[in-house]
Design a protein around this motif. Structure first.
Motif, PDB file in Angstrom:
ATOM      1  N   CYS A 347       0.873  -1.167   0.000  1.00 49.31           N
ATOM      2  CA  CYS A 347       0.000   0.000   0.000  1.00 49.31           C
ATOM      3  C   CYS A 347       0.913   1.220   0.000  1.00 49.31           C
ATOM      4  O   CYS A 347       1.916   1.249   0.705  1.00 49.31           O
ATOM      5  CB  CYS A 347      -0.887  -0.018   1.254  1.00 49.31           C
ATOM      6  N   ALA A 378      -4.216  -2.470  -4.333  1.00 51.89           N
ATOM      7  CA  ALA A 378      -5.530  -2.070  -4.840  1.00 51.89           C
ATOM      8  C   ALA A 378      -5.533  -2.070  -6.370  1.00 51.89           C
ATOM      9  O   ALA A 378      -6.432  -2.620  -7.014  1.00 51.89           O
ATOM     10  CB  ALA A 378      -5.900  -0.689  -4.317  1.00 51.89           C
ATOM     11  N   GLU A 520      -9.634   0.392  -5.809  1.00 52.82           N
ATOM     12  CA  GLU A 520     -10.470  -0.809  -5.919  1.00 52.82           C
ATOM     13  C   GLU A 520     -11.827  -0.472  -6.536  1.00 52.82           C
ATOM     14  O   GLU A 520     -12.479  -1.321  -7.130  1.00 52.82           O
ATOM     15  CB  GLU A 520     -10.719  -1.437  -4.549  1.00 52.82           C
TER      16      GLU A 520
END
Lengths: 606, 79
Positions: A347, A378, A520
């Motif tokens: 991330c 993501a 996402e």
């Protein structure tokens, strides 16, 4: 809390506790935790530097907490060291709160001992207790307290545990000392004695995790840090890691997908048979297709973060920084920037916060500018999904590989372009710890934390974003969903001139627009736009788009504006609106140019 | 006693004593916190090519530094 001069009058009544510790011990986090309010930055009388101070009620007395700059030693020659020394020697103090990174206790103990020599009551907070526990470090706190002749507490300032007993100890410490003691003891210089005592105490109280014996570490290093083979070996290891992640994660994802589909068709669908068409569509196309498609990635995310934890805890990442430093130096960065780029693959947000270890602001900014190009988990979901939908099983991994390559190329290209503006001259001094065997507890802690984070963000951002896309693509309810008459259709028409040259279908641009909130959402949004769950979505997409258009869309998704959390973090860390704007607009420009270049070139050639 | 020279010239197999650390103060503090300071015995574990970073060992601590900084550390002894 108005401007209170640290005047003579205050000396008699107020008790003051100075918060002292090495850099990166979470001192300020603890300070904020204790004060409970955002601290006030104040110019200290007679000093040129701003110090944080706050008033805290401890028991019945009001105490002033002062956050001193981080320092390695009381005898350093740096600006911060001089300031702290001056403060401790000149200002009236009741007690000292010494903050120590529990994971590096052995290295930080000499400073604690130096501070104890000052003769004022000290309270020791072993901060980052969670991290120490995660690393398998055990500290015998009662014994340490005995050795230091001072109260010692394990605390976790970031999450909260341990704060209440610490406050109580501070209250007792100031209760014992009648008032602010005038400084009496000049700082002595007995570093070597402090260090000897520190290592003796550490040996008796700190239980280190199981590490490979030095000789074995040396042997492993002879291979992994080989001047020629070290770098190729790194790439082989990364490749193997991804093989493991997908080998375990993909079948689990299929299983979860099957479960969600079964629930949708056997329970939720029939249960809603009597509901209004709009509500039915809302639940089936919005909630289940949109959020469900994102949720199926939970197993991959889980395995991915656990694998990252193994690599991180083992001590290999520091070695990667060592290996890559030579190459990163040419970009105006150092080996640590490469590691942050790797961390960003989990991330981007923690990686951006990780740039705090860099002291040079310019180099920090440059790192923050390139980290968002790191292909995070993501974006991974969107890209894995699309590559599986448009390319055969043999080609799809190559497509993913090309995207990772683009991610690094864009990041390093950005560093090259901006190095003149931002490159710093940060020195490099890294400790290479012995290899460590990651503990199961650490693995599960990491897995649990990342899953919880994923589910929370799925619950809030992704659900919200996906539902908004559902509303846009289905309102007004009497027209064809996602058609030109819907709100989304109108928005898409507006955006079309920008996205048409990239081969990106107008309606897809709506998904990108909301993907700014969380990447996402792009995937969940696609599912909603085409009213299809994961299994059908791939087929539907493949019918409507050519692989050129899909790859252009993937390139854009990979590169464009960082997600909202990343942008917020960049702003918080840089404290600069201009830089934050640059960090948003530069990737957007690069994304457009890259997609445009790819799409027009590929169309011209094929 | 051999004349002072930089850590960069130390052979891979030999040890020497640090005499002076002439780097800027922030790095000097950091190195001292890691144990690289005058009086300590140091050896080079490996170099990643000419001009690349070095891995040096002081007591039981391994530290990575850049060649440019290692050139500013004076040593005595060794070969």
């Amino acid at each position: 809390m108005s401007a209170v001069p640290a005047a003579p009058a205050a000396k008699q009544t107020r008790r003051r506790i100075a918060v002292v510790g090495m850099p990166n011990t979470g001192k300020s986090t603890l300070f904020n935790r204790l004060s409970g309010v955002p601290a006030r930055v104040a110019n200290w009388p007679g000093m040129t530097v701003e110090l944080l101070r706050a008033r805290v009620l401890l028991g019945a007395s009001m105490v002033e907490l002062v956050d001193l700059p981080g320092l390695y030693s009381l005898h350093g020659m740096g600006e911060d060291e001089r300031l702290v020394r001056h403060f401790l020697e000149q200002e009236p103090l009741t007690a000292l709160l010494v903050v120590v990174n529990a994971a590096q206790l052995e290295r930080q103990l000499p400073l604690v001992l130096q501070l104890r020599e000052l003769g004022r009551p000290i309270v020791v907070a072993l901060n980052m207790a969670d991290e120490a526990r995660r690393l398998g470090i055990h500290i015998d706190t009662p014994r340490l307290a005995q050795a230091l002749q001072a109260p010692v507490f394990l605390v976790d300032a970031k999450h909260g545990p341990g704060i209440a007993p610490l406050k109580e100890a501070l209250r007792q410490a100031i209760a014992g000392a009648a008032a602010n003691a005038e400084p009496t003891i000049a700082i002595t210089r007995e570093d070597d004695r402090c260090e000897e005592e520190a290592s003796r105490i550490a040996a008796a109280t700190v239980e280190l995790p199981h590490t490979l014996p030095a000789r074995l570490t040396d042997r492993v290093d002879r291979a992994l840090l080989h001047p020629v083979w070290g770098v190729p070996l790194f790439f082989v290891l990364v490749f193997a890691l991804f093989e493991v992640v997908y080998g375990i994660g993909l079948p689990l994802q299929d299983g979860l997908q099957w479960l969600i589909n079964a629930a949708k068709s056997t329970w939720v669908g029939p249960a809603l048979a009597a509901a209004s068409p709009a509500f039915r569509s809302f639940v089936l196309d919005g909630v289940i297709d949109g959020v469900g498609t994102v949720l199926t990635f939970l197993p991959i995310i889980l395995v991915f973060f656990m694998a990252m934890a193994v690599v991180e805890d083992s001590g290999y990442l520091v070695r990667v920084a060592f290996l890559m430093d030579r190459w990163m130096a040419r970009l105006g960065l150092d080996g640590r920037a490469f590691v942050m780029q790797l961390m960003g693959m989990g991330c981007n947000v923690p990686a951006i916060m990780g740039t705090r270890v860099l002291r040079s602001r310019r180099q920090r900014l440059l790192s923050m500018l390139i980290i968002p190009f790191s292909l995070c988990s993501a974006r991974l979901q969107v890209l894995v999904f699309l590559s599986a939908a448009f390319f055969s099983r043999q080609i799809a991994p190559l497509v993913m590989f090309s995207l990772y390559a683009v991610s690094f190329l864009v990041a390093f290209g950005t560093a090259l372009v901006w190095r003149r503006r931002f490159a710093g001259d940060e020195p490099l001094a890294l400790e290479l710890p012995p290899y460590r065997v990651p503990t199961l507890r650490s693995l599960f802690a990491q897995g649990w934390q990342s899953s919880r984070h994923f589910l929370e963000s799925a619950g809030v951002f992704i659900l919200g974003g996906v539902l908004l896309i559902w509303l846009l693509t289905h309102f007004p309810f009497d027209v064809a969903p996602a058609g030109p008459a819907t709100l989304a259709g109108q928005l898409a028409t507006f955006l079309a001139p920008v996205f048409a040259p990239l081969g990106i279908d107008a309606i897809l641009s709506v998904a990108l627009l909301f993907g700014f909130v969380a990447k996402e959402i792009v995937l969940g949004g696609l599912a909603v736009i085409y009213s299809a769950g994961q299994d059908e979505l791939g087929r539907v997409l493949a019918e409507r788009l050519t692989w050129l258009q899909a790859y252009s869309f993937m390139l854009f998704t990979l590169i464009y504006t960082p997600c909202l959390s990343s942008v917020a973090t960049i702003w918080r860390e840089s404290r600069s609106v201009a830089f934050t704007l640059l960090a948003m607009l530069w990737p957007l420009t690069v994304a457009w140019l890259a997609s445009f270049a790819f799409y027009s070139l590929a169309r011209g050639l094929l | 006693m051999s004349p002072r020279r930089s850590l960069l010239t130390l052979d891979a197999s030999s040890r020497a004593t640090i005499q002076r650390v002439n780097v800027e103060f922030a790095l000097r503090e950091r190195l001292a916190a890691l144990g690289l300071k005058p009086g300590r015995c140091v050896q080079i574990v490996r170099r990643l090519g000419a001009g690349g970073p070095l891995q040096v060992r002081v007591d039981h601590t391994d530290v990575v530094l850049r060649a440019a900084d290692a050139a500013l550390i004076e040593i005595a002894g060794g070969s």
